[in-house]
Design a protein around this motif. Structure first.
Motif, PDB file in Angstrom:
ATOM      1  N   VAL A   1       1.042  -1.177   0.184  1.00  0.00           N
ATOM      2  CA  VAL A   1       0.173   0.036  -0.036  1.00  0.00           C
ATOM      3  C   VAL A   1       0.971   1.353  -0.062  1.00  0.00           C
ATOM      4  N   MET A   2       0.761   2.017  -0.997  1.00  0.00           N
ATOM      5  CA  MET A   2       1.708   3.076  -1.150  1.00  0.00           C
ATOM      6  C   MET A   2       1.044   4.502  -0.936  1.00  0.00           C
ATOM      7  N   VAL A   3       1.834   5.418   0.016  1.00  0.00           N
ATOM      8  CA  VAL A   3       1.167   6.732   0.108  1.00  0.00           C
ATOM      9  C   VAL A   3       2.100   7.856  -0.320  1.00  0.00           C
ATOM     10  N   ALA A   4       1.652   8.958  -0.496  1.00  0.00           N
ATOM     11  CA  ALA A   4       2.463  10.219  -0.743  1.00  0.00           C
ATOM     12  C   ALA A   4       1.718  11.178  -0.628  1.00  0.00           C
ATOM     13  N   LEU A   5       2.235  12.476  -0.282  1.00  0.00           N
ATOM     14  CA  LEU A   5       1.474  13.917   0.091  1.00  0.00           C
ATOM     15  C   LEU A   5       1.400  14.458  -1.152  1.00  0.00           C
ATOM     16  N   GLY A   6       0.319  14.895  -1.156  1.00  0.00           N
ATOM     17  CA  GLY A   6      -0.126  15.619  -2.507  1.00  0.00           C
ATOM     18  C   GLY A   6      -1.139  16.790  -2.203  1.00  0.00           C
ATOM     19  N   PHE A   7      -1.276  17.622  -3.302  1.00  0.00           N
ATOM     20  CA  PHE A   7      -2.045  18.861  -3.113  1.00  0.00           C
ATOM     21  C   PHE A   7      -3.118  18.837  -4.210  1.00  0.00           C
TER      22      PHE A   7
ATOM     23  N   ASP B   1     -18.752  23.563   5.468  1.00  0.00           N
ATOM     24  CA  ASP B   1     -17.265  23.038   5.518  1.00  0.00           C
ATOM     25  C   ASP B   1     -17.054  22.021   6.590  1.00  0.00           C
ATOM     26  N   ALA B   2     -17.221  22.431   7.843  1.00  0.00           N
ATOM     27  CA  ALA B   2     -16.708  21.481   8.900  1.00  0.00           C
ATOM     28  C   ALA B   2     -17.393  20.188   8.702  1.00  0.00           C
ATOM     29  N   LEU B   3     -18.407  20.134   8.301  1.00  0.00           N
ATOM     30  CA  LEU B   3     -19.503  18.736   8.312  1.00  0.00           C
ATOM     31  C   LEU B   3     -18.910  17.994   7.206  1.00  0.00           C
ATOM     32  N   ALA B   4     -17.854  18.288   6.219  1.00  0.00           N
ATOM     33  CA  ALA B   4     -17.576  17.675   4.926  1.00  0.00           C
ATOM     34  C   ALA B   4     -16.453  16.486   5.513  1.00  0.00           C
ATOM     35  N   ALA B   5     -16.621  15.487   4.802  1.00  0.00           N
ATOM     36  CA  ALA B   5     -15.704  14.382   4.967  1.00  0.00           C
ATOM     37  C   ALA B   5     -14.405  14.825   5.182  1.00  0.00           C
ATOM     38  N   PRO B   6     -13.695  14.495   6.112  1.00  0.00           N
ATOM     39  CA  PRO B   6     -12.140  14.901   6.211  1.00  0.00           C
ATOM     40  C   PRO B   6     -11.294  14.112   5.027  1.00  0.00           C
ATOM     41  N   SER B   7     -11.539  13.090   4.392  1.00  0.00           N
ATOM     42  CA  SER B   7     -10.888  12.766   3.255  1.00  0.00           C
ATOM     43  C   SER B   7     -11.771  12.259   2.120  1.00  0.00           C
ATOM     44  N   TYR B   8     -11.273  12.083   1.086  1.00  0.00           N
ATOM     45  CA  TYR B   8     -12.076  11.612  -0.179  1.00  0.00           C
ATOM     46  C   TYR B   8     -11.114  10.924  -1.064  1.00  0.00           C
ATOM     47  N   SER B   9     -11.730  10.344  -1.940  1.00  0.00           N
ATOM     48  CA  SER B   9     -10.775   9.374  -2.939  1.00  0.00           C
ATOM     49  C   SER B   9     -10.569  10.482  -4.229  1.00  0.00           C
ATOM     50  N   VAL B  10      -9.267  10.244  -4.537  1.00  0.00           N
ATOM     51  CA  VAL B  10      -8.818  10.984  -6.010  1.00  0.00           C
ATOM     52  C   VAL B  10      -8.199   9.840  -6.926  1.00  0.00           C
ATOM     53  N   GLU B  11      -8.483  10.206  -8.105  1.00  0.00           N
ATOM     54  CA  GLU B  11      -7.894   9.180  -8.988  1.00  0.00           C
ATOM     55  C   GLU B  11      -6.346   9.680  -9.446  1.00  0.00           C
ATOM     56  N   VAL B  12      -5.676   8.630  -9.397  1.00  0.00           N
ATOM     57  CA  VAL B  12      -3.996   8.686  -9.922  1.00  0.00           C
ATOM     58  C   VAL B  12      -4.005   9.398 -11.154  1.00  0.00           C
ATOM     59  N   GLY B  13      -3.294  10.370 -11.477  1.00  0.00           N
ATOM     60  CA  GLY B  13      -3.213  10.814 -12.675  1.00  0.00           C
ATOM     61  C   GLY B  13      -3.683  12.180 -12.844  1.00  0.00           C
ATOM     62  N   ARG B  14      -4.735  12.467 -12.169  1.00  0.00           N
ATOM     63  CA  ARG B  14      -5.397  13.505 -12.157  1.00  0.00           C
ATOM     64  C   ARG B  14      -4.478  14.992 -12.563  1.00  0.00           C
ATOM     65  N   GLU B  15      -4.920  15.717 -13.415  1.00  0.00           N
ATOM     66  CA  GLU B  15      -3.887  16.711 -13.871  1.00  0.00           C
ATOM     67  C   GLU B  15      -3.765  17.898 -12.718  1.00  0.00           C
ATOM     68  N   ASP B  16      -5.072  17.728 -11.840  1.00  0.00           N
ATOM     69  CA  ASP B  16      -5.081  19.131 -10.806  1.00  0.00           C
ATOM     70  C   ASP B  16      -4.558  18.529  -9.256  1.00  0.00           C
ATOM     71  N   LEU B  17      -3.931  17.213  -9.294  1.00  0.00           N
ATOM     72  CA  LEU B  17      -3.251  16.641  -8.330  1.00  0.00           C
ATOM     73  C   LEU B  17      -1.922  16.530  -8.455  1.00  0.00           C
ATOM     74  N   HIS B  18      -1.225  17.255  -7.560  1.00  0.00           N
ATOM     75  CA  HIS B  18       0.319  17.405  -7.578  1.00  0.00           C
ATOM     76  C   HIS B  18       0.763  16.466  -6.265  1.00  0.00           C
TER      77      HIS B  18
ATOM     78  N   VAL C   1       3.451  16.215  -3.882  1.00  0.00           N
ATOM     79  CA  VAL C   1       4.718  17.082  -3.118  1.00  0.00           C
ATOM     80  C   VAL C   1       5.618  16.158  -2.209  1.00  0.00           C
ATOM     81  N   SER C   2       5.596  15.020  -2.467  1.00  0.00           N
ATOM     82  CA  SER C   2       6.356  13.861  -1.692  1.00  0.00           C
ATOM     83  C   SER C   2       6.664  12.790  -2.716  1.00  0.00           C
ATOM     84  N   ASP C   3       7.651  11.865  -2.359  1.00  0.00           N
ATOM     85  CA  ASP C   3       8.189  10.674  -3.194  1.00  0.00           C
ATOM     86  C   ASP C   3       7.089   9.765  -2.491  1.00  0.00           C
ATOM     87  N   GLY C   4       6.556   8.424  -3.154  1.00  0.00           N
ATOM     88  CA  GLY C   4       5.819   7.685  -2.871  1.00  0.00           C
ATOM     89  C   GLY C   4       6.781   6.848  -1.909  1.00  0.00           C
ATOM     90  N   ALA C   5       5.887   6.306  -0.866  1.00  0.00           N
ATOM     91  CA  ALA C   5       6.426   5.422   0.086  1.00  0.00           C
ATOM     92  C   ALA C   5       5.579   4.192   0.448  1.00  0.00           C
TER      93      ALA C   5
END
Length: 131
Positions: free
Chosen positions: A58-64, A85-102, A104-108
């Motif tokens: 299971v790989m993780v990386a920091l992203g923006f 906004d305080a009621l919004a889910a603290p996390s959500y799924s993102v698709e790998v490779g999205r152009e608006d997701l960058h 900011v760390s190497d995967g680990a």
């Protein structure tokens, strides 16, 4: 037929030399993988047998996420809804490779599992997502 229903001497003449499965998803450990693998390796695989796939991480990386602002409430019809906004889910799924997701760390590797050694996996508990 599920591997949990298989019996040595009834469905299999002897323990298997190889177990091949395709029960992993993008989350690696969903779809009941840990308990199913634990059972199959213990009951159906001969000592020293081969499990395919042999391991997974299971790989993780920091992203923006540049689209995060679109997930926030704003003013609508003259009403400031930003406190919701305080009621919004603290996390959500993102698709790998999205152009608006960058990234900011190497995967680990957060977790690495040798599928032939389920006795070395962390045991699930009440906080676990393994179900």
């Amino acid at each position: 037929m599920s591997s949990r229903d298989l019996r040595i001497g009834e469905h299999l003449e002897r323990p298997a030399d190889v177990i091949v499965s395709e029960i992993v998803d993008h989350g690696l450990l969903a779809e009941g993988v840990p308990p199913t693998r634990r059972d199959a390796v213990a009951r159906l695989l001969r000592p020293g047998g081969t499990v395919i796939p042999a391991a997974g991480s299971v790989m993780v990386a920091l992203g923006f996420d540049h689209s995060l602002d679109r997930r926030r409430m704003a003013t609508h019809g003259g009403f400031d809804l930003s406190r919701f906004d305080a009621l919004a889910a603290p996390s959500y799924s993102v698709e790998v490779g999205r152009e608006d997701l960058h990234l900011v760390s190497d995967g680990a590797a957060l977790f690495r599992f040798a599928f032939s050694q389920p006795d070395q996996w962390p045991q699930p508990d009440a906080r676990s997502c393994w179900g």
